[in-house]
Design an enzyme around this catalytic site. Sequence first.
Site, PDB file in Angstrom:
ATOM      1  N   GLY A  46       0.798  -1.238  -0.050  1.00  0.00           N
ATOM      2  CA  GLY A  46       0.167   0.001   0.035  1.00  0.00           C
ATOM      3  C   GLY A  46       0.800   1.272  -0.050  1.00  0.00           C
ATOM      4  O   GLY A  46       2.003   1.367   0.442  1.00  0.00           O
ATOM      5  N   GLN A  51       2.910   9.665   1.213  1.00  0.00           N
ATOM      6  CA  GLN A  51       4.351   9.554   1.381  1.00  0.00           C
ATOM      7  C   GLN A  51       5.327   9.816   0.364  1.00  0.00           C
ATOM      8  O   GLN A  51       6.466   9.407   0.457  1.00  0.00           O
ATOM      9  CB  GLN A  51       4.287   7.630   1.451  1.00  0.00           C
ATOM     10  CG  GLN A  51       3.585   7.417   2.660  1.00  0.00           C
ATOM     11  CD  GLN A  51       3.306   5.552   2.539  1.00  0.00           C
ATOM     12  OE1 GLN A  51       2.357   5.226   2.022  1.00  0.00           O
ATOM     13  NE2 GLN A  51       4.374   4.968   3.077  1.00  0.00           N
ATOM     14  N   CYS A  91       5.809  -0.356   7.200  1.00  0.00           N
ATOM     15  CA  CYS A  91       5.312   0.901   6.521  1.00  0.00           C
ATOM     16  C   CYS A  91       6.541   1.289   5.571  1.00  0.00           C
ATOM     17  O   CYS A  91       7.756   1.286   6.189  1.00  0.00           O
ATOM     18  CB  CYS A  91       4.957   1.969   7.562  1.00  0.00           C
ATOM     19  SG  CYS A  91       4.498   3.568   6.600  1.00  0.00           S
ATOM     20  N   LEU A  92       6.298   1.667   4.524  1.00  0.00           N
ATOM     21  CA  LEU A  92       7.390   1.858   3.657  1.00  0.00           C
ATOM     22  C   LEU A  92       8.069   3.403   3.904  1.00  0.00           C
ATOM     23  O   LEU A  92       9.216   3.573   3.725  1.00  0.00           O
ATOM     24  CB  LEU A  92       7.002   2.151   1.947  1.00  0.00           C
ATOM     25  CG  LEU A  92       6.530   0.749   1.589  1.00  0.00           C
ATOM     26  CD1 LEU A  92       6.168   1.281   0.090  1.00  0.00           C
ATOM     27  CD2 LEU A  92       7.732  -0.137   1.452  1.00  0.00           C
ATOM     28  N   HIS A 133      -4.489   1.790   7.593  1.00  0.00           N
ATOM     29  CA  HIS A 133      -3.247   2.380   7.840  1.00  0.00           C
ATOM     30  C   HIS A 133      -2.782   3.430   6.703  1.00  0.00           C
ATOM     31  O   HIS A 133      -2.148   4.477   6.937  1.00  0.00           O
ATOM     32  CB  HIS A 133      -2.305   1.228   7.597  1.00  0.00           C
ATOM     33  CG  HIS A 133      -0.806   1.571   7.386  1.00  0.00           C
ATOM     34  ND1 HIS A 133      -0.171   1.048   8.230  1.00  0.00           N
ATOM     35  CD2 HIS A 133      -0.069   2.393   6.436  1.00  0.00           C
ATOM     36  CE1 HIS A 133       1.554   1.416   8.063  1.00  0.00           C
ATOM     37  NE2 HIS A 133       1.449   2.120   6.931  1.00  0.00           N
ATOM     38  N   GLU A 134      -3.531   3.201   5.492  1.00  0.00           N
ATOM     39  CA  GLU A 134      -3.007   4.133   4.306  1.00  0.00           C
ATOM     40  C   GLU A 134      -3.845   5.525   4.422  1.00  0.00           C
ATOM     41  O   GLU A 134      -3.385   6.723   4.364  1.00  0.00           O
ATOM     42  CB  GLU A 134      -3.431   3.775   3.005  1.00  0.00           C
ATOM     43  CG  GLU A 134      -2.661   2.485   2.667  1.00  0.00           C
ATOM     44  CD  GLU A 134      -1.163   2.486   2.876  1.00  0.00           C
ATOM     45  OE1 GLU A 134      -0.687   3.613   2.813  1.00  0.00           O
ATOM     46  OE2 GLU A 134      -0.598   1.286   3.112  1.00  0.00           O
ATOM     47  N   HIS A 137      -2.348   7.829   6.900  1.00  0.00           N
ATOM     48  CA  HIS A 137      -1.165   8.831   6.186  1.00  0.00           C
ATOM     49  C   HIS A 137      -1.671   9.892   5.609  1.00  0.00           C
ATOM     50  O   HIS A 137      -1.389  10.982   5.660  1.00  0.00           O
ATOM     51  CB  HIS A 137      -0.307   8.028   4.875  1.00  0.00           C
ATOM     52  CG  HIS A 137       0.433   7.017   5.359  1.00  0.00           C
ATOM     53  ND1 HIS A 137       1.670   7.547   5.956  1.00  0.00           N
ATOM     54  CD2 HIS A 137       0.514   5.403   5.166  1.00  0.00           C
ATOM     55  CE1 HIS A 137       2.372   6.303   6.136  1.00  0.00           C
ATOM     56  NE2 HIS A 137       1.928   5.197   5.902  1.00  0.00           N
TER      57      HIS A 137
HETATM   58 NI    NI Z   1       2.691   3.271   5.691  1.00  0.00          NI
END
Ligand code: NI
Length: 178
Positions: A46, A51, A91-92, A133-134, A137
């Site tokens: 995701g 991000q 998470c990236l 989660h996204e 963000h």
């Molecule tokens: Ni994330």
Amino acid sequence: MALLEILEFPDPRLRTRAVPITEYDDALSRLIDDMFETMYAAPGIGLAASQVDVHRQLIVMDCSADRSEPLVFINPEILARDEVGVMEEGCLSVPGIFDEVERAQRVRARARDRKGKDFECELDGIRAVCLQHEMDHLDGKLFVDYLSMLKRDRIRRKLEKDRRERLAKVPAGAAASR
Ligand code: NI
């Protein structure tokens, strides 16, 4: 298509609140394609536009094992949540860190697709957790915010150290050509 730079915790730009998308044009389509490419290359399941430093309400996701379920959520809303449970998240923007977070394991959501068409869907398990989660963000929130302050500080120090080491490894010539 192009790979986009992913912001990393504790970058303050990750705290920006995203605004709704109103234009469904070629530029948006290109951004979506670039976000998928960046997410798959990372690799991740995701990615929120926040991000990649684009503060608009856009999420791409693919929780399948074989990249066969690309999903786009624009201006997403959660209509209903059910079955609270705990799942390990990563998470990236917080590379190499995984920890447990409590969230609804089933959600009903409404969003728009890349053409601006409204849709509703029911997600469960990892897909439900990933969407929440996204969506965090887009509100400037990260999964580490659910952890204790002690853990979050430890993670911040580790990532800052990793980043310093990474920068130190770049040869002088390469740094100059950036
Ligand atoms: Ni994330």
